[in-house]
Design a protein around this motif. Structure first.
Motif, mmCIF file in Angstrom:
data_model
loop_
_atom_site.group_PDB
_atom_site.id
_atom_site.type_symbol
_atom_site.label_atom_id
_atom_site.label_comp_id
_atom_site.label_asym_id
_atom_site.label_seq_id
_atom_site.Cartn_x
_atom_site.Cartn_y
_atom_site.Cartn_z
ATOM 1 N N GLY A 185 13.024 35.726 -4.678
ATOM 2 C CA GLY A 185 12.905 34.975 -3.432
ATOM 3 C C GLY A 185 13.890 33.822 -3.338
ATOM 4 O O GLY A 185 13.695 32.890 -2.563
ATOM 5 N N SER A 186 14.960 33.876 -4.113
ATOM 6 C CA SER A 186 15.963 32.808 -4.122
ATOM 7 C C SER A 186 16.756 32.793 -2.822
ATOM 8 O O SER A 186 16.951 33.822 -2.180
ATOM 9 C CB SER A 186 16.931 33.007 -5.289
ATOM 10 N N ARG A 187 17.232 31.615 -2.491
ATOM 11 C CA ARG A 187 18.099 31.475 -1.324
ATOM 12 C C ARG A 187 19.538 31.750 -1.743
ATOM 13 O O ARG A 187 19.879 31.656 -2.907
ATOM 14 C CB ARG A 187 17.954 30.090 -0.733
ATOM 15 N N ALA A 188 20.364 32.017 -0.792
ATOM 16 C CA ALA A 188 21.754 32.375 -1.068
ATOM 17 C C ALA A 188 22.695 31.180 -0.960
ATOM 18 O O ALA A 188 23.908 31.353 -0.916
ATOM 19 C CB ALA A 188 22.190 33.475 -0.106
ATOM 20 N N ASP A 189 22.164 29.975 -0.945
ATOM 21 C CA ASP A 189 22.979 28.773 -0.709
ATOM 22 C C ASP A 189 24.166 28.633 -1.657
ATOM 23 O O ASP A 189 25.234 28.192 -1.249
ATOM 24 C CB ASP A 189 22.109 27.512 -0.818
ATOM 25 N N ALA A 190 23.984 28.987 -2.918
ATOM 26 C CA ALA A 190 25.041 28.776 -3.909
ATOM 27 C C ALA A 190 26.011 29.954 -4.023
ATOM 28 O O ALA A 190 26.952 29.899 -4.806
ATOM 29 C CB ALA A 190 24.407 28.497 -5.275
ATOM 30 N N LEU A 191 25.781 30.992 -3.257
ATOM 31 C CA LEU A 191 26.627 32.179 -3.355
ATOM 32 C C LEU A 191 27.913 32.013 -2.558
ATOM 33 O O LEU A 191 27.932 31.368 -1.503
ATOM 34 C CB LEU A 191 25.882 33.414 -2.836
ATOM 35 N N GLU A 192 28.976 32.625 -3.048
ATOM 36 C CA GLU A 192 30.230 32.696 -2.294
ATOM 37 C C GLU A 192 29.982 33.531 -1.039
ATOM 38 O O GLU A 192 29.043 34.323 -0.980
ATOM 39 C CB GLU A 192 31.320 33.344 -3.150
ATOM 40 N N ALA A 193 30.847 33.399 -0.054
ATOM 41 C CA ALA A 193 30.641 34.053 1.243
ATOM 42 C C ALA A 193 30.463 35.568 1.117
ATOM 43 O O ALA A 193 29.567 36.144 1.743
ATOM 44 C CB ALA A 193 31.798 33.729 2.180
ATOM 45 N N VAL A 194 31.295 36.227 0.334
ATOM 46 C CA VAL A 194 31.199 37.682 0.203
ATOM 47 C C VAL A 194 29.874 38.075 -0.454
ATOM 48 O O VAL A 194 29.199 39.002 -0.015
ATOM 49 C CB VAL A 194 32.401 38.244 -0.593
ATOM 50 N N ASP A 195 29.490 37.339 -1.503
ATOM 51 C CA ASP A 195 28.217 37.633 -2.160
ATOM 52 C C ASP A 195 27.036 37.357 -1.233
ATOM 53 O O ASP A 195 26.035 38.062 -1.265
ATOM 54 C CB ASP A 195 28.078 36.830 -3.456
ATOM 55 N N ALA A 196 27.153 36.327 -0.406
ATOM 56 C CA ALA A 196 26.081 36.029 0.547
ATOM 57 C C ALA A 196 25.935 37.171 1.552
ATOM 58 O O ALA A 196 24.811 37.545 1.916
ATOM 59 C CB ALA A 196 26.359 34.710 1.270
ATOM 60 N N GLY A 197 27.042 37.739 1.979
ATOM 61 C CA GLY A 197 26.976 38.890 2.883
ATOM 62 C C GLY A 197 26.328 40.086 2.218
ATOM 63 O O GLY A 197 25.507 40.783 2.825
ATOM 64 N N ALA A 198 26.666 40.334 0.963
ATOM 65 C CA ALA A 198 26.039 41.427 0.213
ATOM 66 C C ALA A 198 24.559 41.139 -0.003
ATOM 67 O O ALA A 198 23.718 42.041 0.076
ATOM 68 C CB ALA A 198 26.752 41.617 -1.127
ATOM 69 N N TYR A 199 24.239 39.883 -0.252
ATOM 70 C CA TYR A 199 22.849 39.467 -0.467
ATOM 71 C C TYR A 199 21.987 39.770 0.763
ATOM 72 O O TYR A 199 20.847 40.182 0.633
ATOM 73 C CB TYR A 199 22.819 37.980 -0.809
ATOM 74 N N ARG A 200 22.548 39.572 1.957
ATOM 75 C CA ARG A 200 21.810 39.895 3.196
ATOM 76 C C ARG A 200 21.385 41.363 3.191
ATOM 77 O O ARG A 200 20.263 41.704 3.561
ATOM 78 C CB ARG A 200 22.675 39.631 4.432
ATOM 79 N N LEU A 201 22.282 42.242 2.777
ATOM 80 C CA LEU A 201 21.963 43.668 2.739
ATOM 81 C C LEU A 201 20.929 43.982 1.663
ATOM 82 O O LEU A 201 20.023 44.800 1.873
ATOM 83 C CB LEU A 201 23.240 44.483 2.526
#
Length: 184
Positions: free
Chosen positions: A153-169
């Motif tokens: 249930g972690s947030r994606a705040d610390a992720l790089e933009a590309v990883d954040a996009g992958a995280y959404r999926l």
């Protein structure tokens, strides 16, 4: 350009598939062999598969059936789902501790395949060209780490933009699993 999916699958330690139907996997010897190779490796953790429940017939069913395979009759589409279910059931029977199957009535937004080194996303479209032949976005990432973050249930705040996009999926996969019924 090819995605190289069988090779990616065979090398993965954890897989998560979220798509409407998997009859193409059942007919693809390279994919079947890759899945079997991955599942037979001692270090392989788990395969989660979420598919659309064709029996429930959600309100969007008729339109989405035409999105999946334009001009395919309802009975032919039902056969596709039967091929998919038989294939997945056999996979789960051979590997009961490594394969978890889920069916959902939630509208699938995009087919997503999470493999160890990438998140791979296709798209559904009103087109005579089915999703497997459409464009596929391959996002190189540590997908296992993204799955762990999402499951925690972690947030994606610390992720790089590309990883954040992958995280959404990846989060979309987990959301689909959360509202699914487990079969195996």
């Amino acid at each position: 350009m090819t995605v190289g999916l069988p090779g990616r699958v065979a090398r993965s330690d954890r897989l998560f598939f979220h798509a409407a139907v998997y009859s193409n996997f059942a007919r693809d010897r390279a994919m079947a062999d890759a899945l079997e190779a991955a599942l037979c490796r001692p270090e392989f953790e788990r395969l989660d598969v979420v598919s659309l429940d064709p029996v429930a017939r959600p309100p969007y069913w008729d339109e989405f059936r035409q999105v999946l395979r334009q001009d395919m009759t309802a009975s032919a589409m039902q056969r596709e789902f039967s091929v998919s279910a038989s294939y997945l059931d056999a996979l789960a029977s051979r590997h009961p501790h490594k394969v978890r199957l889920f069916v959902t009535t939630a509208l699938p937004l995009v087919p997503v395949l999470v493999v160890s080194d990438a998140v791979i996303a296709g798209h559904y479209a009103h087109s005579p060209v089915a999703a497997p032949l459409g464009l596929w976005l391959v996002i190189p990432t540590d997908a296992g780490r993204l799955l762990e973050l999402a499951e925690e249930g972690s947030r994606a705040d610390a992720l790089e933009a590309v990883d954040a996009g992958a995280y959404r999926l990846v989060c979309d996969c987990l959301a689909a699993r959360a509202v699914s019924r487990r079969l195996a």
